[in-house]
Design a protein around this motif. Structure first.
Motif, PDB file in Angstrom:
ATOM      1  N   LEU A  62     -12.633   7.212 -11.843  1.00  0.00           N
ATOM      2  CA  LEU A  62     -11.328   7.771 -11.499  1.00  0.00           C
ATOM      3  C   LEU A  62     -10.348   6.712 -10.999  1.00  0.00           C
ATOM      4  CD1 LEU A  62     -12.297  11.140  -9.757  1.00  0.00           C
ATOM      5  CD2 LEU A  62     -11.395  10.797 -12.059  1.00  0.00           C
ATOM      6  N   LEU A  63     -10.884   5.569 -10.590  1.00  0.00           N
ATOM      7  CA  LEU A  63     -10.034   4.502 -10.063  1.00  0.00           C
ATOM      8  C   LEU A  63      -9.832   3.372 -11.072  1.00  0.00           C
ATOM      9  CD1 LEU A  63     -11.618   4.220  -6.492  1.00  0.00           C
ATOM     10  CD2 LEU A  63      -9.634   5.562  -7.188  1.00  0.00           C
ATOM     11  N   LYS A  64     -10.737   3.250 -12.017  1.00  0.00           N
ATOM     12  CA  LYS A  64     -10.692   2.149 -12.974  1.00  0.00           C
ATOM     13  C   LYS A  64      -9.388   2.154 -13.762  1.00  0.00           C
ATOM     14  CE  LYS A  64     -13.315   0.094 -16.782  1.00  0.00           C
ATOM     15  NZ  LYS A  64     -14.581   0.103 -17.539  1.00  0.00           N
ATOM     16  N   VAL A  99      -3.486  -0.617  -8.679  1.00  0.00           N
ATOM     17  CA  VAL A  99      -2.787  -1.900  -8.795  1.00  0.00           C
ATOM     18  C   VAL A  99      -2.568  -2.438  -7.385  1.00  0.00           C
ATOM     19  CG1 VAL A  99      -0.710  -3.087  -9.599  1.00  0.00           C
ATOM     20  CG2 VAL A  99      -1.650  -1.162 -10.919  1.00  0.00           C
ATOM     21  N   ILE A 100      -3.005  -3.666  -7.163  1.00  0.00           N
ATOM     22  CA  ILE A 100      -2.902  -4.275  -5.834  1.00  0.00           C
ATOM     23  C   ILE A 100      -1.969  -5.482  -5.855  1.00  0.00           C
ATOM     24  CG2 ILE A 100      -5.263  -3.549  -5.276  1.00  0.00           C
ATOM     25  CD1 ILE A 100      -6.067  -6.546  -5.528  1.00  0.00           C
ATOM     26  N   ASP A 101      -1.567  -5.905  -4.678  1.00  0.00           N
ATOM     27  CA  ASP A 101      -0.808  -7.147  -4.494  1.00  0.00           C
ATOM     28  C   ASP A 101      -1.816  -8.234  -4.135  1.00  0.00           C
ATOM     29  OD1 ASP A 101       0.856  -9.201  -3.838  1.00  0.00           O
ATOM     30  OD2 ASP A 101       2.050  -8.090  -2.382  1.00  0.00           O
ATOM     31  N   TRP A 102      -2.032  -9.167  -5.082  1.00  0.00           N
ATOM     32  CA  TRP A 102      -3.035 -10.210  -4.885  1.00  0.00           C
ATOM     33  C   TRP A 102      -2.464 -11.311  -3.991  1.00  0.00           C
ATOM     34  CZ3 TRP A 102      -8.096 -10.368  -6.453  1.00  0.00           C
ATOM     35  CH2 TRP A 102      -8.755 -11.587  -6.296  1.00  0.00           C
ATOM     36  N   ARG A 103      -2.966 -11.395  -2.800  1.00  0.00           N
ATOM     37  CA  ARG A 103      -2.504 -12.425  -1.880  1.00  0.00           C
ATOM     38  C   ARG A 103      -3.146 -13.769  -2.216  1.00  0.00           C
ATOM     39  NH1 ARG A 103      -2.496  -9.075   3.903  1.00  0.00           N
ATOM     40  NH2 ARG A 103      -0.686  -7.786   3.391  1.00  0.00           N
ATOM     41  N   SER A 104      -2.430 -14.836  -1.935  1.00  0.00           N
ATOM     42  CA  SER A 104      -2.884 -16.200  -2.247  1.00  0.00           C
ATOM     43  C   SER A 104      -3.237 -16.313  -3.725  1.00  0.00           C
ATOM     44  CB  SER A 104      -4.101 -16.583  -1.386  1.00  0.00           C
ATOM     45  OG  SER A 104      -3.807 -16.476  -0.021  1.00  0.00           O
ATOM     46  N   PRO A 105      -2.241 -16.215  -4.621  1.00  0.00           N
ATOM     47  CA  PRO A 105      -2.508 -16.183  -6.063  1.00  0.00           C
ATOM     48  C   PRO A 105      -3.193 -17.427  -6.600  1.00  0.00           C
ATOM     49  CG  PRO A 105      -0.152 -16.440  -5.619  1.00  0.00           C
ATOM     50  CD  PRO A 105      -0.800 -16.094  -4.322  1.00  0.00           C
ATOM     51  N   VAL A 106      -3.102 -18.552  -5.887  1.00  0.00           N
ATOM     52  CA  VAL A 106      -3.780 -19.764  -6.354  1.00  0.00           C
ATOM     53  C   VAL A 106      -5.287 -19.571  -6.332  1.00  0.00           C
ATOM     54  CG1 VAL A 106      -4.178 -22.212  -5.880  1.00  0.00           C
ATOM     55  CG2 VAL A 106      -1.885 -21.255  -5.621  1.00  0.00           C
ATOM     56  N   VAL A 139       2.272 -11.151  -8.927  1.00  0.00           N
ATOM     57  CA  VAL A 139       0.934 -11.260  -8.327  1.00  0.00           C
ATOM     58  C   VAL A 139       0.196  -9.925  -8.339  1.00  0.00           C
ATOM     59  CG1 VAL A 139       1.524 -13.226  -6.873  1.00  0.00           C
ATOM     60  CG2 VAL A 139       1.907 -10.912  -6.005  1.00  0.00           C
ATOM     61  N   THR A 140       0.765  -8.917  -9.020  1.00  0.00           N
ATOM     62  CA  THR A 140       0.060  -7.644  -9.078  1.00  0.00           C
ATOM     63  C   THR A 140      -1.172  -7.768  -9.963  1.00  0.00           C
ATOM     64  OG1 THR A 140       1.427  -6.861 -10.915  1.00  0.00           O
ATOM     65  CG2 THR A 140       2.146  -6.282  -8.690  1.00  0.00           C
ATOM     66  N   SER A 141      -2.175  -6.962  -9.655  1.00  0.00           N
ATOM     67  CA  SER A 141      -3.463  -7.037 -10.349  1.00  0.00           C
ATOM     68  C   SER A 141      -4.046  -5.641 -10.478  1.00  0.00           C
ATOM     69  CB  SER A 141      -4.428  -7.933  -9.569  1.00  0.00           C
ATOM     70  OG  SER A 141      -3.838  -9.195  -9.300  1.00  0.00           O
ATOM     71  N   ARG A 142      -4.617  -5.363 -11.660  1.00  0.00           N
ATOM     72  CA  ARG A 142      -5.131  -4.020 -11.949  1.00  0.00           C
ATOM     73  C   ARG A 142      -6.649  -4.013 -11.855  1.00  0.00           C
ATOM     74  NH1 ARG A 142      -2.789   0.435 -14.229  1.00  0.00           N
ATOM     75  NH2 ARG A 142      -0.907  -0.804 -14.618  1.00  0.00           N
ATOM     76  N   PHE A 143      -7.181  -3.025 -11.161  1.00  0.00           N
ATOM     77  CA  PHE A 143      -8.619  -2.878 -10.943  1.00  0.00           C
ATOM     78  C   PHE A 143      -9.333  -2.516 -12.235  1.00  0.00           C
ATOM     79  CE2 PHE A 143     -12.016   0.275  -9.810  1.00  0.00           C
ATOM     80  CZ  PHE A 143     -12.938  -0.630  -9.308  1.00  0.00           C
ATOM     81  N   PRO A 153      -3.235  -5.310  -0.295  1.00  0.00           N
ATOM     82  CA  PRO A 153      -2.537  -4.019  -0.227  1.00  0.00           C
ATOM     83  C   PRO A 153      -2.444  -3.353  -1.598  1.00  0.00           C
ATOM     84  CG  PRO A 153      -0.971  -5.823  -0.079  1.00  0.00           C
ATOM     85  CD  PRO A 153      -2.341  -6.444  -0.029  1.00  0.00           C
ATOM     86  N   VAL A 154      -2.623  -2.047  -1.617  1.00  0.00           N
ATOM     87  CA  VAL A 154      -2.467  -1.268  -2.843  1.00  0.00           C
ATOM     88  C   VAL A 154      -0.976  -1.040  -3.086  1.00  0.00           C
ATOM     89  CG1 VAL A 154      -2.896   0.940  -3.971  1.00  0.00           C
ATOM     90  CG2 VAL A 154      -4.708  -0.156  -2.622  1.00  0.00           C
ATOM     91  N   VAL A 155      -0.511  -1.450  -4.273  1.00  0.00           N
ATOM     92  CA  VAL A 155       0.893  -1.266  -4.647  1.00  0.00           C
ATOM     93  C   VAL A 155       1.127   0.147  -5.163  1.00  0.00           C
ATOM     94  CG1 VAL A 155       2.736  -2.058  -6.190  1.00  0.00           C
ATOM     95  CG2 VAL A 155       1.149  -3.714  -5.191  1.00  0.00           C
ATOM     96  N   ARG A 156       0.211   0.611  -6.031  1.00  0.00           N
ATOM     97  CA  ARG A 156       0.368   1.950  -6.593  1.00  0.00           C
ATOM     98  C   ARG A 156      -0.946   2.375  -7.247  1.00  0.00           C
ATOM     99  NH1 ARG A 156       2.765  -1.532 -10.290  1.00  0.00           N
ATOM    100  NH2 ARG A 156       1.973  -1.364 -12.438  1.00  0.00           N
TER     101      ARG A 156
END
Length: 267
Positions: free
Chosen positions: A100-102, A106-113, A62-66, A124-127
């Protein structure tokens, strides 16, 4: 404001009335204009009252990159109906100030549906990592992930990129060149002390690497490699592998992909 997580596992995607078989990640990295068209084609009801979108691309789990923040300037085209609902193309314009953030957050995407959610749903930010590219060169992640177009390959060697050099010098391998214009493929192998680096340097310098069936393409169009060629690694091999062992592995892949009958291999 809404958060969007792009994750589409369909084998084929219809974007701008054209079918694409590539993954969203591949489209984002190599055909960014197509990816942005994909992002802009949405159901009217989901975004017509939304002023900004914060865009992410789904990665493992469920991780997602900005990818950036976009202002919604409204609908610019009606695209008909999708499952009985109005499909439109929005004018999403990327905002500056987030460079600088693009591609690094990487975040934890809650409710992936729910692939689009309102901004007040905290994630939450994972890293925060190195991102996807540095100086217009992809960050090396693994040999399995290597996919380079000619301009990227050429830039790696022009800059003598230390990271890529250390990786590609560490082993030999079986590689594949894809001609994205017609779909034909060329399978090759390396068996020298400079590893994959030593062989690919020739491609970076010439585009064709002196391969018999690739040379005529560049003779007719000097920009052919830059427009259509793509390199990837099928298998890594030991640096001290015997020539005949590497050639045997190369022949196996030629049979697997049919590149003698349908591609650019003539032996």
């Amino acid at each position: 404001m809404k958060l969007i997580r792009h994750k589409d596992n369909r084998k084929e995607k219809l974007i701008g009335n054209k079918t694409y078989k590539e993954s969203l990640f591949d489209l984002y990295l190599n055909e960014n204009a197509v990816f942005l068209d994909y992002q802009s084609e949405q159901l009217r009801k989901n975004f017509e009252r939304i002023e900004y979108i914060v865009s992410f691309i789904g990665e493992e789990g469920v991780t997602s990159r900005f990818l950036g923040i976009y202002k919604n300037n409204g609908v610019i085209a009606d695209l008909g109906l999708y499952n009985g609902e109005a499909l439109v193309k929005f004018d999403f314009q990327e905002l500056s100030g987030f460079e600088l953030l693009k591609e690094r957050i990487v975040i934890d995407w809650r409710s992936p549906v729910m692939w689009h959610q309102y901004y007040d749903n905290e994630m939450p930010v994972v890293r925060i990592d190195r991102g996807l590219t540095e100086n217009n060169i992809p960050v090396f992640k693994s040999f399995d992930d290597v996919v380079l177009d000619y301009n990227q390959l050429k830039r790696i060697f022009e800059t003598n990129n230390a990271e890529w050099k250390s990786k590609l010098e560490s082993c030999n391998g079986i590689y594949l060149i894809l001609d994205k214009k017609c779909g034909k493929q060329y399978v090759g192998s390396t068996y020298n002390r400079d590893g994959i680096w030593g062989r690919w340097k020739q491609y970076a310098e010439t585009g064709h690497g002196d391969d018999k069936d690739l040379k005529p393409l560049l003779a007719d169009d000097s920009n052919y490699a830059a427009k259509y060629f793509q390199w990837c690694i099928l298998e890594t091999l030991p640096l001290k592998i015997l020539d005949e062992q590497a050639i045997d592995r190369e022949s196996l892949y030629k049979r697997k992909f049919g590149t003698r009958e349908f591609g650019y291999n003539n032996n």
